[in-house]
Design a protein around this motif. Structure first.
Motif, PDB file in Angstrom:
ATOM      1  N   LEU A   3       0.806  -1.216   0.000  1.00  0.00           N
ATOM      2  CA  LEU A   3       0.000   0.000   0.000  1.00  0.00           C
ATOM      3  C   LEU A   3       0.846   1.276   0.000  1.00  0.00           C
ATOM      4  O   LEU A   3       0.370   2.337  -0.411  1.00  0.00           O
ATOM      5  N   ARG A   4       2.069   1.181   0.439  1.00  0.00           N
ATOM      6  CA  ARG A   4       2.938   2.357   0.603  1.00  0.00           C
ATOM      7  C   ARG A   4       3.028   3.221  -0.664  1.00  0.00           C
ATOM      8  O   ARG A   4       2.930   4.449  -0.556  1.00  0.00           O
ATOM      9  N   PRO A   5       3.196   2.628  -1.856  1.00  0.00           N
ATOM     10  CA  PRO A   5       3.284   3.481  -3.057  1.00  0.00           C
ATOM     11  C   PRO A   5       1.999   4.251  -3.372  1.00  0.00           C
ATOM     12  O   PRO A   5       2.021   5.189  -4.160  1.00  0.00           O
ATOM     13  N   LEU A  27      -7.339   6.029  -1.853  1.00  0.00           N
ATOM     14  CA  LEU A  27      -8.780   5.954  -2.109  1.00  0.00           C
ATOM     15  C   LEU A  27      -9.092   5.990  -3.603  1.00  0.00           C
ATOM     16  O   LEU A  27     -10.064   5.375  -4.056  1.00  0.00           O
ATOM     17  N   ALA A  28      -8.274   6.693  -4.381  1.00  0.00           N
ATOM     18  CA  ALA A  28      -8.519   6.852  -5.815  1.00  0.00           C
ATOM     19  C   ALA A  28      -8.121   5.625  -6.634  1.00  0.00           C
ATOM     20  O   ALA A  28      -8.505   5.509  -7.789  1.00  0.00           O
ATOM     21  N   HIS A  29      -7.387   4.697  -6.023  1.00  0.00           N
ATOM     22  CA  HIS A  29      -6.936   3.501  -6.736  1.00  0.00           C
ATOM     23  C   HIS A  29      -7.784   2.322  -6.264  1.00  0.00           C
ATOM     24  O   HIS A  29      -7.586   1.799  -5.162  1.00  0.00           O
ATOM     25  N   PRO A  30      -8.753   1.860  -7.081  1.00  0.00           N
ATOM     26  CA  PRO A  30      -9.687   0.831  -6.607  1.00  0.00           C
ATOM     27  C   PRO A  30      -9.016  -0.450  -6.130  1.00  0.00           C
ATOM     28  O   PRO A  30      -9.440  -1.026  -5.125  1.00  0.00           O
ATOM     29  N   GLY A  31      -7.991  -0.905  -6.817  1.00  0.00           N
ATOM     30  CA  GLY A  31      -7.327  -2.136  -6.403  1.00  0.00           C
ATOM     31  C   GLY A  31      -6.615  -1.987  -5.073  1.00  0.00           C
ATOM     32  O   GLY A  31      -6.679  -2.877  -4.219  1.00  0.00           O
ATOM     33  N   ALA A  32      -5.947  -0.856  -4.882  1.00  0.00           N
ATOM     34  CA  ALA A  32      -5.234  -0.611  -3.622  1.00  0.00           C
ATOM     35  C   ALA A  32      -6.217  -0.421  -2.471  1.00  0.00           C
ATOM     36  O   ALA A  32      -6.007  -0.930  -1.367  1.00  0.00           O
ATOM     37  N   SER A  35      -7.677  -3.741  -1.524  1.00  0.00           N
ATOM     38  CA  SER A  35      -6.667  -4.484  -0.769  1.00  0.00           C
ATOM     39  C   SER A  35      -6.567  -3.978   0.665  1.00  0.00           C
ATOM     40  O   SER A  35      -6.474  -4.770   1.608  1.00  0.00           O
ATOM     41  N   ALA A  36      -6.610  -2.664   0.838  1.00  0.00           N
ATOM     42  CA  ALA A  36      -6.552  -2.089   2.190  1.00  0.00           C
ATOM     43  C   ALA A  36      -7.735  -2.558   3.028  1.00  0.00           C
ATOM     44  O   ALA A  36      -7.575  -2.951   4.190  1.00  0.00           O
ATOM     45  N   MET A  37      -8.932  -2.544   2.444  1.00  0.00           N
ATOM     46  CA  MET A  37     -10.125  -2.976   3.180  1.00  0.00           C
ATOM     47  C   MET A  37     -10.041  -4.467   3.527  1.00  0.00           C
ATOM     48  O   MET A  37     -10.391  -4.875   4.635  1.00  0.00           O
ATOM     49  N   GLU A  38      -9.556  -5.278   2.588  1.00  0.00           N
ATOM     50  CA  GLU A  38      -9.420  -6.713   2.862  1.00  0.00           C
ATOM     51  C   GLU A  38      -8.399  -6.966   3.964  1.00  0.00           C
ATOM     52  O   GLU A  38      -8.616  -7.808   4.839  1.00  0.00           O
TER      53      GLU A  38
END
Length: 171
Positions: A3-5, A27-32, A35-38
């Motif tokens: 997530l850092r990048p 928040l603007a990157h759906p995949g990231a 992943s954060a929510m998971e």
């Protein structure tokens, strides 16, 4: 996913000498963001929350979707004067002055397990005040979960609940 990048740093915001860690790019990157929510769900689920509480205001961005994912309720811990109806306040000391957090009087039932969420843990002052406020209304607070932690500021050591963080910054 790392997530850092996806977390942008902005120097000298909100004032000179401060390095701001901005999750708007995450928040603007759906995949990231997914992943954060998971990852947060994996960390929070073992605490068996009845309710997730988000700290005003970026904590709402993590707590609300996570509550849906985990199938539990969501409540807001807000700055003074932002919630309608009867509220329970808790004032706490800042470096220069005081601040007050509030929760609606009927938001949490006594004995409910409430995991607290925010985007960032820094010095622990606001998080500690939110834990105190939740306990004041009868909640059991098993943990705090955050997207990122500024470990070099020592906020974790100032809290009496376990802290789950997805990204740690050591300097």
């Amino acid at each position: 996913m790392d997530l850092r990048p996806h977390i942008r740093t902005i120097p000298d915001f909100p004032k000179p000498g401060i390095l701001f860690y901005d999750i708007s790019t995450l928040l603007a990157h759906p995949g990231a963001w997914k992943s954060a929510m998971e990852k947060l769900a994996e960390r929070v689920r073992p605490y068996r929350p009845d309710v997730l509480a988000g700290i005003d205001s970026r904590g709402f961005l993590t707590a609300a979707p996570l509550a849906l994912l985990l199938g539990c309720g969501f409540v807001m811990v807000r700055k003074k004067g932002k919630l309608p109806g009867p509220t329970i306040p808790h004032s706490y000391a800042l470096e220069y002055g005081t601040d007050t957090l509030e929760i609606q009087a009927d938001a949490v039932e006594p004995g409910q397990r409430v995991v607290l969420l925010d985007d960032l843990l820094a010095t622990g002052g606001t998080a500690g005040a939110a834990v105190t406020l939740l306990r004041k209304v009868g909640a059991e607070v098993p943990a705090l979960a955050v997207v990122m932690e500024l470990a070099f500021l020592g906020g974790r050591a100032r809290l009496d609940v376990p802290v789950e963080s997805l990204v740690q910054y050591d300097s």
